[in-house]
Design an enzyme around this catalytic site. Structure first.
Site, PDB file in Angstrom:
ATOM      1  N   PRO A   6     -90.523  49.355  24.814  1.00 13.82           N
ATOM      2  CA  PRO A   6     -91.617  49.892  25.615  1.00 13.82           C
ATOM      3  C   PRO A   6     -91.313  51.203  26.313  1.00 13.82           C
ATOM      4  O   PRO A   6     -90.215  51.392  26.843  1.00 13.82           O
ATOM      5  CB  PRO A   6     -91.895  48.786  26.640  1.00 13.82           C
ATOM      6  N   ASN A   7     -92.294  52.058  26.272  1.00 13.98           N
ATOM      7  CA  ASN A   7     -92.319  53.360  26.963  1.00 13.98           C
ATOM      8  C   ASN A   7     -91.423  54.421  26.318  1.00 13.98           C
ATOM      9  O   ASN A   7     -91.462  55.577  26.730  1.00 13.98           O
ATOM     10  CB  ASN A   7     -91.978  53.208  28.458  1.00 13.98           C
ATOM     11  N   ARG A  17     -92.098  62.708  29.833  1.00 13.43           N
ATOM     12  CA  ARG A  17     -92.017  62.370  31.261  1.00 13.43           C
ATOM     13  C   ARG A  17     -90.538  62.142  31.627  1.00 13.43           C
ATOM     14  O   ARG A  17     -89.729  61.849  30.775  1.00 13.43           O
ATOM     15  CB  ARG A  17     -92.759  61.055  31.569  1.00 13.43           C
ATOM     16  N   TYR A  48     -84.208  61.018  31.001  1.00  9.92           N
ATOM     17  CA  TYR A  48     -84.237  60.715  29.568  1.00  9.92           C
ATOM     18  C   TYR A  48     -84.208  61.951  28.664  1.00  9.92           C
ATOM     19  O   TYR A  48     -84.294  61.829  27.443  1.00  9.92           O
ATOM     20  CB  TYR A  48     -85.488  59.877  29.248  1.00  9.92           C
ATOM     21  N   ASN A  50     -82.890  49.721  21.112  1.00  7.86           N
ATOM     22  CA  ASN A  50     -83.096  50.025  22.523  1.00  7.86           C
ATOM     23  C   ASN A  50     -84.371  49.285  22.921  1.00  7.86           C
ATOM     24  O   ASN A  50     -85.481  49.761  22.666  1.00  7.86           O
ATOM     25  CB  ASN A  50     -83.242  51.532  22.757  1.00  7.86           C
ATOM     26  N   ALA A  93     -87.162  48.197  28.828  1.00  5.48           N
ATOM     27  CA  ALA A  93     -87.166  47.262  29.961  1.00  5.48           C
ATOM     28  C   ALA A  93     -87.094  45.798  29.513  1.00  5.48           C
ATOM     29  O   ALA A  93     -86.668  44.931  30.283  1.00  5.48           O
ATOM     30  CB  ALA A  93     -88.408  47.498  30.814  1.00  5.48           C
ATOM     31  N   GLU A 128     -76.759  47.395  20.553  1.00  4.60           N
ATOM     32  CA  GLU A 128     -77.674  47.672  21.672  1.00  4.60           C
ATOM     33  C   GLU A 128     -77.387  49.073  22.201  1.00  4.60           C
ATOM     34  O   GLU A 128     -76.214  49.402  22.436  1.00  4.60           O
ATOM     35  CB  GLU A 128     -77.427  46.627  22.771  1.00  4.60           C
ATOM     36  N   HIS A 136     -78.635  52.302  25.011  1.00  6.53           N
ATOM     37  CA  HIS A 136     -79.456  52.810  26.110  1.00  6.53           C
ATOM     38  C   HIS A 136     -79.137  54.279  26.315  1.00  6.53           C
ATOM     39  O   HIS A 136     -77.974  54.695  26.198  1.00  6.53           O
ATOM     40  CB  HIS A 136     -79.201  52.030  27.408  1.00  6.53           C
ATOM     41  N   ARG A 160     -77.755  52.453  37.721  1.00  6.37           N
ATOM     42  CA  ARG A 160     -79.136  52.446  38.205  1.00  6.37           C
ATOM     43  C   ARG A 160     -79.420  51.158  39.004  1.00  6.37           C
ATOM     44  O   ARG A 160     -78.485  50.501  39.462  1.00  6.37           O
ATOM     45  CB  ARG A 160     -80.078  52.625  37.004  1.00  6.37           C
TER      46      ARG A 160
HETATM   47  O1  CA2 Z   1     -81.785  53.977  29.275  1.00  5.52           O
HETATM   48  C1  CA2 Z   1     -82.457  53.393  28.437  1.00  5.52           C
HETATM   49  O2  CA2 Z   1     -82.439  53.676  27.236  1.00  5.52           O
HETATM   50  C2  CA2 Z   1     -83.426  52.294  28.878  1.00  5.52           C
HETATM   51  O3  CA2 Z   1     -83.469  51.299  27.852  1.00  5.52           O
HETATM   52  C3  CA2 Z   1     -84.774  52.953  29.035  1.00  5.52           C
HETATM   53  C4  CA2 Z   1     -85.843  52.020  29.600  1.00  5.52           C
HETATM   54  C5  CA2 Z   1     -85.350  51.333  30.860  1.00  5.52           C
HETATM   55  O4  CA2 Z   1     -86.309  50.389  31.296  1.00  5.52           O
HETATM   56  C6  CA2 Z   1     -84.026  50.648  30.643  1.00  5.52           C
HETATM   57  O5  CA2 Z   1     -83.609  50.081  31.864  1.00  5.52           O
HETATM   58  C7  CA2 Z   1     -82.979  51.626  30.162  1.00  5.52           C
HETATM   59  C8  CA2 Z   1     -87.114  52.779  29.967  1.00  5.52           C
HETATM   60  C9  CA2 Z   1     -87.665  53.625  28.890  1.00  5.52           C
HETATM   61  C10 CA2 Z   1     -88.752  54.442  29.485  1.00  5.52           C
HETATM   62  O6  CA2 Z   1     -88.685  55.688  28.894  1.00  5.52           O
HETATM   63  C11 CA2 Z   1     -89.419  56.668  29.435  1.00  5.52           C
HETATM   64  C12 CA2 Z   1     -89.258  57.919  28.894  1.00  5.52           C
HETATM   65  C13 CA2 Z   1     -89.960  58.962  29.418  1.00  5.52           C
HETATM   66  C14 CA2 Z   1     -90.853  58.757  30.462  1.00  5.52           C
HETATM   67  C15 CA2 Z   1     -91.001  57.494  31.000  1.00  5.52           C
HETATM   68  C16 CA2 Z   1     -90.301  56.454  30.489  1.00  5.52           C
END
Ligand code: CA2
Length: 137
Positions: free
Chosen positions: A9-10, A17, A22, A71, A74, A95, A97, A104
């Site tokens: 997700p996301n 964003r 990221y 990946n 969340a 896995e 990230h 964090r």
């Molecule tokens: O660090 C990572 O790869 C995560 O898997 C990214 C997830 C986060 O919930 C994990 O704790 C760690 C979130 C991905 C959201 O990605 C976005 C990218 C751009 C803008 C907003 C969100």
């Protein structure tokens, strides 16, 4: 060698964003770079924001691919279902990230995936995916 990158997700928002966490590259652009760097690898990519669709893709690829780079976003921290899916397949899962989840919030320190994964790579930005591919070669 047949590998698939599965993003949760996301992660479709990458490059659009929160660039401070990221980065500023979209995954689609980065995926093109990965394919050219690893031309000997058959590399597939799948992204979904829906937990059940991620589980379906893990089942679909988890008996025929040589590796899954996952990946789960969340869902990493919440999904017993994704953990069980990885436990139930034969293809090894790495896995990944982008961020260092241990630097964090504490809710990101928990993973329902790590115990069933071949290994975990985190905190190296988009290069985490690059390192995961290398781990399979
Ligand atoms: O660090 C990572 O790869 C995560 O898997 C990214 C997830 C986060 O919930 C994990 O704790 C760690 C979130 C991905 C959201 O990605 C976005 C990218 C751009 C803008 C907003 C969100």
């Amino acid at each position: 060698m047949k590998l698939i990158i599965i993003n949760g997700p996301n992660l479709n928002l990458l490059g659009k964003r929160e660039p401070e966490i990221y980065g500023s590259e979209t995954f689609e652009d980065f995926f093109e770079t990965l394919k050219s760097k690893f031309s000997e690898v058959t590399l597939a990519y799948y992204q979904s924001n829906i937990e059940g669709e991620l589980i379906n893709k893990i089942h679909e690829t988890g008996f025929s691919y040589d590796g899954i780079i996952l990946n789960a976003g969340a869902y990493t921290h919440t999904s017993i279902g994704i953990g069980d899916a990885i436990k139930g397949i034969t293809t090894p899962v790495v896995e990944v990230h982008i961020s260092n989840t241990f630097g964090r919030e504490s809710f990101r320190h928990q993973s329902y995936i790590s115990a069933h994964a071949k290994g975990v790579i985190l905190g190296f930005g988009m290069q985490s995916y690059y390192l995961a591919i290398q781990s399979f070669l």
